[in-house]
Scaffold this motif. Structure first.
Motif, PDB file in Angstrom:
ATOM      1  N   ASP A  26       0.821  -1.206   0.000  1.00 43.72           N
ATOM      2  CA  ASP A  26       0.000   0.000   0.000  1.00 43.72           C
ATOM      3  C   ASP A  26       0.854   1.253   0.000  1.00 43.72           C
ATOM      4  O   ASP A  26       0.588   2.213  -0.736  1.00 43.72           O
ATOM      5  CB  ASP A  26      -0.949   0.009   1.214  1.00 43.72           C
ATOM      6  N   ARG A  27       1.886   1.272   0.833  1.00 45.23           N
ATOM      7  CA  ARG A  27       2.774   2.446   0.873  1.00 45.23           C
ATOM      8  C   ARG A  27       3.471   2.642  -0.457  1.00 45.23           C
ATOM      9  O   ARG A  27       3.614   3.762  -0.934  1.00 45.23           O
ATOM     10  CB  ARG A  27       3.808   2.309   1.986  1.00 45.23           C
ATOM     11  N   ARG A  28       3.888   1.557  -1.086  1.00 50.40           N
ATOM     12  CA  ARG A  28       4.562   1.648  -2.369  1.00 50.40           C
ATOM     13  C   ARG A  28       3.598   2.148  -3.441  1.00 50.40           C
ATOM     14  O   ARG A  28       3.963   2.947  -4.302  1.00 50.40           O
ATOM     15  CB  ARG A  28       5.107   0.277  -2.762  1.00 50.40           C
ATOM     16  N   SER A  29       2.335   1.687  -3.411  1.00 51.16           N
ATOM     17  CA  SER A  29       1.343   2.124  -4.395  1.00 51.16           C
ATOM     18  C   SER A  29       0.971   3.586  -4.219  1.00 51.16           C
ATOM     19  O   SER A  29       0.727   4.292  -5.178  1.00 51.16           O
ATOM     20  CB  SER A  29       0.087   1.261  -4.285  1.00 51.16           C
ATOM     21  N   GLU A  30       0.892   4.045  -2.970  1.00 56.57           N
ATOM     22  CA  GLU A  30       0.544   5.447  -2.710  1.00 56.57           C
ATOM     23  C   GLU A  30       1.662   6.394  -3.101  1.00 56.57           C
ATOM     24  O   GLU A  30       1.437   7.561  -3.393  1.00 56.57           O
ATOM     25  CB  GLU A  30       0.205   5.625  -1.243  1.00 56.57           C
ATOM     26  N   GLY A  31       2.911   5.904  -3.155  1.00 49.55           N
ATOM     27  CA  GLY A  31       4.058   6.736  -3.488  1.00 49.55           C
ATOM     28  C   GLY A  31       4.087   7.150  -4.944  1.00 49.55           C
ATOM     29  O   GLY A  31       4.800   8.067  -5.326  1.00 49.55           O
ATOM     30  N   ARG A  32       3.319   6.501  -5.798  1.00 46.60           N
ATOM     31  CA  ARG A  32       3.328   6.845  -7.236  1.00 46.60           C
ATOM     32  C   ARG A  32       2.697   8.157  -7.507  1.00 46.60           C
ATOM     33  O   ARG A  32       1.842   8.695  -7.031  1.00 46.60           O
ATOM     34  CB  ARG A  32       2.614   5.770  -8.037  1.00 46.60           C
TER      35      ARG A  32
END
Length: 124
Positions: free
Chosen positions: A118-124
């Motif tokens: 989730d954190r990686r996806s929100e960073g985009r």
């Protein structure tokens, strides 16, 4: 054969996407609904009583037999509906997905992996 980490992440991402965007998936019956043994027994008893009433209605004949037959048919229909309708389990026993760990030992491996994704996806 177990899924690899990449396949598991992809599967989790697709599941989250479906749950967010597809109303049919969200409204589909989930694990919090189950058939009740008590309702199955009561439904079966009502169904058998309806069959008996239907046979009695045919035996009586005349207008009274028609009335008995209709009431017996409604009883049979109600018995089937009672037997196959799932009950909703109490939601107080289910842990809430508020992001806080459920146990004092910390989140599980999958919870940590989901949080990282989730954190990686929100960073985009």
């Amino acid at each position: 054969m177990p899924l690899s980490e990449q396949e598991q992440r992809l599967l989790d991402e697709m599941e989250r996407h479906l749950m967010k965007n597809d109303a049919d998936v969200v409204s589909a019956p989930s694990g919090d609904r189950a058939l009740s043994y008590r309702n199955l027994v009561y439904g079966a008893v009502l169904l058998l009583a309806g069959v008996g009433g239907l046979i009695a209605g045919v035996a009586v004949g005349d207008v009274l037999g028609i009335v008995i037959g209709v009431v017996a048919f409604v009883a049979m229909l109600a018995g089937v509906m009672l037997a196959v309708t799932p009950i909703r389990r109490s939601t107080s026993t289910r842990p809430e997905s508020s992001g806080t760990p459920r146990s004092s030992s910390g989140p599980s491996f999958m919870d940590r992996m989901n949080d990282r994704w989730d954190r990686r996806s929100e960073g985009r």
